[in-house]
Design a protein around this motif. Structure first.
Motif: not given
Length: 203
Positions: A104-126
């Motif tokens: 999908a040419s995408a990076v997923y970033l989820g959880g961690g300190h300060g964002a324990q229930r947050k997931m976001e996706c980086y679209h590499v080409e865009k």
């Protein structure tokens, strides 16, 4: 070739160890210092983005997100031998789980300190981040974020702190806690009574 990358604390330096798996004596290998990042990143999350076609080493990049509860992202280009900033994350975080989906040419970033229930996706080409649905549980301290090789539309997150694994069908955009019943019957369509050796065949 294979690579190991090492960074520590708020220091902005990164070390790289590259070796050939056919090499006889790995003791003769040594660490190389990459150029320093602009920002120190204690407890950052990083992922290696390779050439999807497997033939162009200059297309390889090291993608480093957050750390020290900041939302900036730096990317090291192995072709140009330099760091550059890409789009900031929507949520500042540290100790997050990270996963690169080459298909999908995408990076997923989820959880961690300060964002324990947050997931976001980086679209590499865009060069753009998009917010995914919030998870049901809090996932802290480097949760595992991954996709199934069996179901490419399924995104998973699991962490020892929450002691739970959740999955989201990206076509539906809703997280569900993965119970054993759901794992065997709904997700993989495998009968519950199947024995372990037979189950390994399906995975």
């Amino acid at each position: 070739n294979s690579d190991i990358f090492l960074g520590a604390a708020s220091h902005s330096g990164v070390l790289q160890l590259r070796w050939n798996e056919d090499s006889v004596d790995h003791r003769k290998l040594h660490w190389n210092a990459l150029p320093r990042m602009d920002t120190g990143r204690a407890r950052a999350s990083a992922v290696f983005i390779g050439d999807d076609d497997g033939g162009d080493a200059d297309a390889e990049r090291l993608f480093v997100c957050g750390g020290d509860l900041n939302g900036s992202v730096e990317c090291y280009d192995f072709g140009e031998h330099k760091w550059s900033y890409v789009a900031n994350t929507n949520v500042s975080r540290e100790c997050a789980g990270i996963y690169y989906d080459a298909a999908a040419s995408a990076v997923y970033l989820g959880g961690g300190h300060g964002a324990q229930r947050k997931m976001e996706c980086y679209h590499v080409e865009k060069d753009r981040w998009s917010i995914c649905a919030d998870t049901n549980c809090a996932h802290d301290f480097y949760p595992a974020v991954f996709k199934s090789s069996f179901h490419f539309d399924m995104l998973f997150i699991a962490s020892p702190k929450s002691n739970v694994c959740e999955y989201m069908d990206e076509r539906e955009g809703k997280w569900q806690i993965m119970y054993d019943q759901e794992f065997h019957d709904k997700l993989f369509k495998i009968p519950i009574e199947v024995d372990f050796e037979q189950f390994k065949f399906f995975t």
